[in-house]
Design a protein around this motif. Sequence first.
Motif, short mmCIF file in Angstrom:
data_model
loop_
_atom_site.label_atom_id
_atom_site.label_comp_id
_atom_site.label_asym_id
_atom_site.label_seq_id
_atom_site.Cartn_x
_atom_site.Cartn_y
_atom_site.Cartn_z
N THR A 47 0.83 -1.21 0.00
CA THR A 47 0.00 0.00 0.00
C THR A 47 0.87 1.25 0.00
O THR A 47 0.57 2.22 -0.69
N TYR A 48 1.94 1.23 0.77
CA TYR A 48 2.80 2.42 0.89
C TYR A 48 3.67 2.60 -0.36
O TYR A 48 4.03 3.72 -0.70
N ASP A 76 -6.87 4.98 0.27
CA ASP A 76 -5.93 3.95 -0.13
C ASP A 76 -6.17 2.65 0.64
O ASP A 76 -5.65 1.60 0.28
N HIS A 77 -6.96 2.74 1.71
CA HIS A 77 -7.32 1.58 2.52
C HIS A 77 -8.83 1.34 2.45
O HIS A 77 -9.40 0.73 3.35
N LEU A 95 -10.19 12.11 5.11
CA LEU A 95 -9.46 11.48 6.20
C LEU A 95 -8.05 11.08 5.80
O LEU A 95 -7.79 10.66 4.68
N PHE A 96 -7.16 11.18 6.77
CA PHE A 96 -5.81 10.66 6.61
C PHE A 96 -5.65 9.55 7.63
O PHE A 96 -5.98 9.70 8.81
N TYR A 97 -5.16 8.40 7.17
CA TYR A 97 -4.99 7.25 8.03
C TYR A 97 -3.57 7.21 8.58
O TYR A 97 -2.61 7.01 7.84
N CYS A 98 -3.45 7.42 9.88
CA CYS A 98 -2.17 7.25 10.57
C CYS A 98 -2.08 5.78 10.93
O CYS A 98 -2.68 5.34 11.91
N ALA A 99 -1.36 5.05 10.13
CA ALA A 99 -1.32 3.60 10.28
C ALA A 99 -0.46 3.23 11.49
O ALA A 99 -0.65 3.78 12.56
#
Length: 194
Positions: A47-48, A76-77, A95-99
């Motif tokens: 994904t990254y 992206d998720h 939204l931004f996903y802080c994984a």
Amino acid sequence: MIDCRVLTGSELEEALDGVAKLRIEVFRAFPYLYDGDVAYERDYLQTYRNSPNAILVAAFDGARLVGASTGTPMEDHAGDFAAPFARTGLELETLFYCAESVLLPEYRGHGIGHQFFDLRERHARSLGRSHAAFCSVVRPADHPLKPEDYRPLNGFWRKRGYEPLPGVVAQFRWKDIDQPDETDHELQFWMREL
């Protein structure tokens, strides 16, 4: 002196094998209890590699990678997170996903976790995101593998402005260190406005 820096593009790509090793090592501990393997990690971290707006905040002690924190735009998720977020009324594109944030135990308590969030949140704002979110594994309070001295990070996350989103829970499968096969796990989402 620990050097935290943002890696994107080819630098991010070059660091992902080190991130995979850190994830396997750090997530083996409670509460994740993850019995990881490199093949799964390479697939997960794709994904990254694929997201042009992904970020990796890497913590180095000299040349040694001792911590890492990742993030991407939430869409992206989408496959994993679209259903839990459908009830929030928020568009994934806001939204931004802080994984994950993984840091070797001997480096904790020195402000690196704050740097991880600061740099990811700054990146999220630069992408025009209005909210940041992450998820944490849910384990019962009486879990048999819970260490006596375990302290959840809820207080740290709340100080950063994050709150759990009621009913916004993802399901993931992985193999726990004390289980013969993969099992389902609930992960609670936390979010803050940027």
